[in-house]
Design a protein around this motif. Structure first.
Motif, PDB file in Angstrom:
ATOM      1  N   SER A  89       0.810  -1.221   0.000  1.00  0.00           N
ATOM      2  CA  SER A  89       0.000   0.000   0.000  1.00  0.00           C
ATOM      3  C   SER A  89       0.842   1.270   0.000  1.00  0.00           C
ATOM      4  CB  SER A  89      -0.950   0.012   1.199  1.00  0.00           C
ATOM      5  OG  SER A  89      -0.234   0.060   2.422  1.00  0.00           O
ATOM      6  N   VAL A  90       2.064   1.201   0.544  1.00  0.00           N
ATOM      7  CA  VAL A  90       2.867   2.420   0.671  1.00  0.00           C
ATOM      8  C   VAL A  90       3.228   3.014  -0.689  1.00  0.00           C
ATOM      9  CG1 VAL A  90       5.167   1.349   0.690  1.00  0.00           C
ATOM     10  CG2 VAL A  90       4.770   3.439   1.995  1.00  0.00           C
ATOM     11  N   SER A  91       3.261   2.186  -1.714  1.00  0.00           N
ATOM     12  CA  SER A  91       3.629   2.674  -3.053  1.00  0.00           C
ATOM     13  C   SER A  91       2.554   3.573  -3.659  1.00  0.00           C
ATOM     14  CB  SER A  91       3.898   1.488  -3.987  1.00  0.00           C
ATOM     15  OG  SER A  91       2.730   0.693  -4.129  1.00  0.00           O
ATOM     16  N   SER A  92       1.373   3.638  -3.023  1.00  0.00           N
ATOM     17  CA  SER A  92       0.279   4.464  -3.546  1.00  0.00           C
ATOM     18  C   SER A  92       0.420   5.936  -3.189  1.00  0.00           C
ATOM     19  CB  SER A  92      -1.064   3.955  -2.989  1.00  0.00           C
ATOM     20  OG  SER A  92      -1.262   2.593  -3.279  1.00  0.00           O
ATOM     21  N   PHE A  93       1.374   6.271  -2.314  1.00  0.00           N
ATOM     22  CA  PHE A  93       1.457   7.627  -1.777  1.00  0.00           C
ATOM     23  C   PHE A  93       2.757   8.310  -2.175  1.00  0.00           C
ATOM     24  CE2 PHE A  93      -0.897   4.930   1.239  1.00  0.00           C
ATOM     25  CZ  PHE A  93      -2.134   5.562   1.208  1.00  0.00           C
ATOM     26  N   GLU A  94       2.666   9.636  -2.357  1.00  0.00           N
ATOM     27  CA  GLU A  94       3.856  10.454  -2.544  1.00  0.00           C
ATOM     28  C   GLU A  94       4.467  10.768  -1.174  1.00  0.00           C
ATOM     29  OE1 GLU A  94       5.245  11.427  -5.406  1.00  0.00           O
ATOM     30  OE2 GLU A  94       3.736  10.283  -6.523  1.00  0.00           O
ATOM     31  N   PRO A  95       5.775  11.068  -1.105  1.00  0.00           N
ATOM     32  CA  PRO A  95       6.390  11.378   0.190  1.00  0.00           C
ATOM     33  C   PRO A  95       5.801  12.641   0.838  1.00  0.00           C
ATOM     34  CG  PRO A  95       8.058  10.811  -1.432  1.00  0.00           C
ATOM     35  CD  PRO A  95       6.766  10.956  -2.183  1.00  0.00           C
ATOM     36  N   PHE A  96       5.822  12.652   2.173  1.00  0.00           N
ATOM     37  CA  PHE A  96       5.245  13.729   2.964  1.00  0.00           C
ATOM     38  C   PHE A  96       6.335  14.432   3.772  1.00  0.00           C
ATOM     39  CE2 PHE A  96       1.666  11.157   1.911  1.00  0.00           C
ATOM     40  CZ  PHE A  96       0.559  11.990   1.941  1.00  0.00           C
ATOM     41  N   ASP A  97       6.012  15.652   4.214  1.00  0.00           N
ATOM     42  CA  ASP A  97       6.924  16.391   5.078  1.00  0.00           C
ATOM     43  C   ASP A  97       6.973  15.785   6.479  1.00  0.00           C
ATOM     44  OD1 ASP A  97       7.481  18.621   3.184  1.00  0.00           O
ATOM     45  OD2 ASP A  97       5.333  18.968   3.429  1.00  0.00           O
ATOM     46  N   VAL A  98       5.824  15.280   6.941  1.00  0.00           N
ATOM     47  CA  VAL A  98       5.718  14.698   8.278  1.00  0.00           C
ATOM     48  C   VAL A  98       4.900  13.429   8.197  1.00  0.00           C
ATOM     49  CG1 VAL A  98       4.891  15.012  10.646  1.00  0.00           C
ATOM     50  CG2 VAL A  98       5.787  16.976   9.376  1.00  0.00           C
ATOM     51  N   VAL A  99       5.347  12.388   8.907  1.00  0.00           N
ATOM     52  CA  VAL A  99       4.522  11.205   9.149  1.00  0.00           C
ATOM     53  C   VAL A  99       4.336  11.081  10.656  1.00  0.00           C
ATOM     54  CG1 VAL A  99       4.353   8.695   9.015  1.00  0.00           C
ATOM     55  CG2 VAL A  99       5.145   9.998   7.032  1.00  0.00           C
ATOM     56  N   HIS A 100       3.105  10.842  11.055  1.00  0.00           N
ATOM     57  CA  HIS A 100       2.719  10.747  12.461  1.00  0.00           C
ATOM     58  C   HIS A 100       2.126   9.365  12.698  1.00  0.00           C
ATOM     59  CE1 HIS A 100      -0.442  11.342  15.676  1.00  0.00           C
ATOM     60  NE2 HIS A 100       0.562  11.964  16.270  1.00  0.00           N
ATOM     61  N   ALA A 101       2.495   8.737  13.803  1.00  0.00           N
ATOM     62  CA  ALA A 101       1.932   7.426  14.163  1.00  0.00           C
ATOM     63  C   ALA A 101       1.765   7.390  15.677  1.00  0.00           C
ATOM     64  CB  ALA A 101       2.828   6.293  13.689  1.00  0.00           C
ATOM     65  N   CYS A 102       0.535   7.519  16.131  1.00  0.00           N
ATOM     66  CA  CYS A 102       0.231   7.559  17.566  1.00  0.00           C
ATOM     67  C   CYS A 102      -0.404   6.233  17.991  1.00  0.00           C
ATOM     68  CB  CYS A 102      -0.720   8.715  17.859  1.00  0.00           C
ATOM     69  SG  CYS A 102      -1.219   8.844  19.586  1.00  0.00           S
ATOM     70  N   ASN A 103       0.246   5.555  18.924  1.00  0.00           N
ATOM     71  CA  ASN A 103      -0.264   4.291  19.463  1.00  0.00           C
ATOM     72  C   ASN A 103      -0.534   3.267  18.355  1.00  0.00           C
ATOM     73  OD1 ASN A 103      -0.104   5.423  22.003  1.00  0.00           O
ATOM     74  ND2 ASN A 103      -2.263   5.955  22.107  1.00  0.00           N
TER      75      ASN A 103
END
Length: 307
Positions: free
Chosen positions: A143-157
């Motif tokens: 699934s990760v190949s569907s997205f362009e790179p981002f300035d920030v990635v957040h992952a809470c819990n």
């Protein structure tokens, strides 16, 4: 045993606890504590696509709405940190495990471009009702190949729930621009207050919750994991040490009503500081606590190393 990028991981380490039919090992190969054996992919698929916000966390949405003002301040601290460490033009954030979309909705209100991914159908539908772009899926090498790179990635819990944090961080790395930011928040388990309560009160390790929580981190193990995954940690922050109530005689373990009351006191404490203009003091205190491993959650901010 697991294979990532052609490297085979042989999980081995001392068994430090057992609960609900799972052993917890201090894994020498991974560098953090996790359960063995891992649940099957089919078991996890059922839990997180169908059951988590209906059977396991049925009050999460209602309580989150009740606590909305406090949550907005939690999110504001994180976005303030992002904005202080990025060029002004960089305002694209991706949320892994976006849940009901509150974090991304806060970003939209601040003028950020937001997107996320969330396996729970119920939670992702709630996010969409807020006007947030959330894909109903797991983040994976596919699934990760569907997205362009981002300035920030957040992952809470999130990291404590998934069977392979090292693989997930590889996916997250692919989502972050060079010199972009990562914010990871996880429970701070086997922390000194938990250990003290367990010894003084004879409680079982209540924080162990397999098959939902599979991995158990502290500040050092999470920092090392991020460093090994191509990131450089630049800020460590913990959250209110809710276990302190146990040390003061308020045994909320197995008592949801008392636990909720303790949480409300925590919110009152923080909002009093914020409303009196002492938010910087609050954050400085939590950052100093992170240095000695105290606090119920850990929140680390890291920058992706340029290639």
């Amino acid at each position: 045993m697991a294979s990532i990028n052609n490297k085979v991981y042989q999980h081995r380490g001392k068994v430090i606890d057992s609960r609900h039919g799972y052993d917890v090992i201090d894994c020498e190969e991974c560098g953090f504590k996790h359960v063995m054996p891992m649940p099957t992919p089919e078991e996890l698929e059922q839990v997180y696509r169908e059951d988590y916000y209906t059977k396991d966390k049925p009050l999460f949405l209602s309580q989150s709405n009740e606590d909305a003002t406090w949550w907005e301040r939690v999110f504001a601290d994180r976005y303030d940190t992002f904005e202080a460490n990025l060029p002004q033009r960089s305002r694209r954030v991706f949320d892994v495990g976006a849940g009901p979309g509150f974090f991304l909705h806060h970003g939209l209100q601040r003028g950020w471009t937001t997107q996320g991914i969330e396996p729970s159908k119920q939670a992702s539908e709630h996010a969409k009702e807020l006007g947030v772009d959330v894909i109903t899926d797991f983040l994976s090498p596919t699934s990760v190949s569907s997205f362009e790179p981002f300035d920030v990635v957040h992952a809470c819990n999130v990291l404590e729930h998934i069977p392979n944090p090292i693989e997930l961080l590889a996916c997250i790395s692919a989502l972050v621009k060079d010199d972009g930011l990562l914010c990871i928040s996880v429970p701070n388990d086997y922390n000194p207050f938990q250990k003290t309560v367990r010894k003084s009160e004879g409680l079982e390790p209540w924080w162990l919750a397999p098959p939902h929580h599979l991995n158990y981190f502290d500040v050092n193990s999470l920092t090392q994991l991020l460093n090994n995954s191509g990131f450089e940690v630049f800020l460590k922050e913990s959250s209110f040490p809710i276990d302190m109530f146990l040390l003061m005689g308020d045994n909320y373990v197995g008592n949801d009503e008392l636990g909720r009351a303790c949480h409300k006191k925590r919110m009152k404490f923080e909002m009093s500081l914020i409303e009196s203009g002492q938010n910087d003091l609050k954050r400085a205190w939590y950052q100093s606590m992170a240095e000695i491993g105290i606090g119920r959650e850990i929140c680390l901010y890291a920058r992706k190393r340029s290639k």
